[in-house]
Design a protein around this motif. Sequence first.
Motif, PDB file in Angstrom:
ATOM      1  N   ILE A 336       0.873  -1.173   0.000  1.00  0.00           N
ATOM      2  CA  ILE A 336       0.000   0.000   0.000  1.00  0.00           C
ATOM      3  C   ILE A 336       0.914   1.228   0.000  1.00  0.00           C
ATOM      4  O   ILE A 336       1.745   1.390   0.896  1.00  0.00           O
ATOM      5  CB  ILE A 336      -0.916   0.011   1.238  1.00  0.00           C
ATOM      6  N   ARG A 337       0.761   2.058  -1.019  1.00  0.00           N
ATOM      7  CA  ARG A 337       1.607   3.245  -1.155  1.00  0.00           C
ATOM      8  C   ARG A 337       0.775   4.515  -0.989  1.00  0.00           C
ATOM      9  O   ARG A 337      -0.411   4.529  -1.322  1.00  0.00           O
ATOM     10  CB  ARG A 337       2.299   3.265  -2.525  1.00  0.00           C
ATOM     11  N   ALA A 338       1.426   5.554  -0.493  1.00  0.00           N
ATOM     12  CA  ALA A 338       0.786   6.863  -0.365  1.00  0.00           C
ATOM     13  C   ALA A 338       1.197   7.733  -1.543  1.00  0.00           C
ATOM     14  O   ALA A 338       2.383   7.904  -1.811  1.00  0.00           O
ATOM     15  CB  ALA A 338       1.190   7.514   0.951  1.00  0.00           C
ATOM     16  N   LYS A 339       0.221   8.257  -2.255  1.00  0.00           N
ATOM     17  CA  LYS A 339       0.507   9.076  -3.440  1.00  0.00           C
ATOM     18  C   LYS A 339       1.339  10.309  -3.084  1.00  0.00           C
ATOM     19  O   LYS A 339       2.199  10.719  -3.853  1.00  0.00           O
ATOM     20  CB  LYS A 339      -0.800   9.510  -4.099  1.00  0.00           C
ATOM     21  N   ALA A 340       1.049  10.883  -1.942  1.00  0.00           N
ATOM     22  CA  ALA A 340       1.748  12.110  -1.538  1.00  0.00           C
ATOM     23  C   ALA A 340       2.745  11.849  -0.411  1.00  0.00           C
ATOM     24  O   ALA A 340       3.092  12.753   0.338  1.00  0.00           O
ATOM     25  CB  ALA A 340       0.732  13.155  -1.103  1.00  0.00           C
ATOM     26  N   GLY A 341       3.195  10.611  -0.298  1.00  0.00           N
ATOM     27  CA  GLY A 341       4.145  10.282   0.760  1.00  0.00           C
ATOM     28  C   GLY A 341       3.442   9.994   2.073  1.00  0.00           C
ATOM     29  O   GLY A 341       2.240  10.244   2.230  1.00  0.00           O
ATOM     30  N   ILE A 342       4.178   9.444   3.019  1.00  0.00           N
ATOM     31  CA  ILE A 342       3.592   9.049   4.294  1.00  0.00           C
ATOM     32  C   ILE A 342       4.533   9.445   5.422  1.00  0.00           C
ATOM     33  O   ILE A 342       5.760   9.388   5.283  1.00  0.00           O
ATOM     34  CB  ILE A 342       3.312   7.523   4.309  1.00  0.00           C
TER      35      ILE A 342
END
Length: 388
Positions: A336-342
Amino acid sequence: MEVQQLLKNQSEKFNLPDNQIYLNCAYMSPMLKSVEEAGIAGIRRKRNPASVAPEDFFSETEILRQEFGKLIGTEEYQRIVVIPSVSYGIASVTNNIDIKPGESIITMGEQFPSNYYPWKNLCERSGATLKAIKAPDTFQNRGRLWNQKILDAIDSNTKVVAMAHVHWADGTLFDLKAIREKTHSVGALLVIDGTQSIGALPFDIKEIAPDALICAGYKWLFGPYSIGLAYYGKYFDYGKPIEENWINRADSEDFASLVSYQDAYQPGALRYEVGEHSNFILVPMMLEALKQINAWKPSNIQEYCASITAQALKRLNDSNFIVEDSRYRGEHLFGIRAKAGINQQRLKTLLARENILVSVRGDAVRVAPHLYNTSDDMERLIDGLLQL
């Protein structure tokens, strides 16, 4: 037919804490109660060495090979060997490949180190070129585009493609059938690290025909640490093992004649087995684990994992998070990736507070469910992520 009719939750077969959500089988599988019992019985067996007969050095490993053969779809059991680790199994491969300057070895970008360093070393020794095919820098169609990049990279100079079935960091699913066809067309070898797939994802030796398949046992095979299994194809039939031990030589079953030294090895790939592979503790544990995996069946494991994750993952639609299309990832392992970073610190705090165990690999929250998990486990994880 509903998946729950095929396979129900199996948490009663484990000793996992009730207050913990373990979504991290890709890190290390929990131990089945039956595997734990087999290990304890193996330890107790050493109390009286007289209970271990010469034939016991061979009989249980033969059964183990047969059980692993059932899992990967082959009856060529003499092509299956016991190894202590993936790095050991890969070393037997790299030790027996004749490669020249101008030829190349292809790996995947950010491949697991045990399936990268041996190839890097081989290229440095031989003057060959190592090509790591990186994932495309996009969230859209990432798996499809990555597969195409791999196929495009295989050419007449390719000697080996060394890869996994799913990427260890985010579960990206590679089309091994198409890749095998391309390697055949250029005369290249295909060497697969099956550690993050075999046992949870269906695989058929006859369909893929890899030149080697190497698997650690402590993840999706539910075995103990420091034991694994490998399959070696015909290319390696007459290779040189990385160690010389007594049990891999011809006629080693005859203890009285061990001083009559043999130049010949055991048949098939058995020359590549690790010394003391008869391990009377680890082998019974690995065997018990494989029996359970074969009873469950990887296809059912995939269906179960899909059934408990699908609804929760739909909640990520139109959020900051993205998951690979199910056609290009495992149901048992995905990122699971965050489009705007995490915010890593907030993520760490969340996971600790909720007592949820997953891994972060690269820029992906790696989720690896199994039959002891429930849909509520996934909902709890998604609840937390959507708060970040």
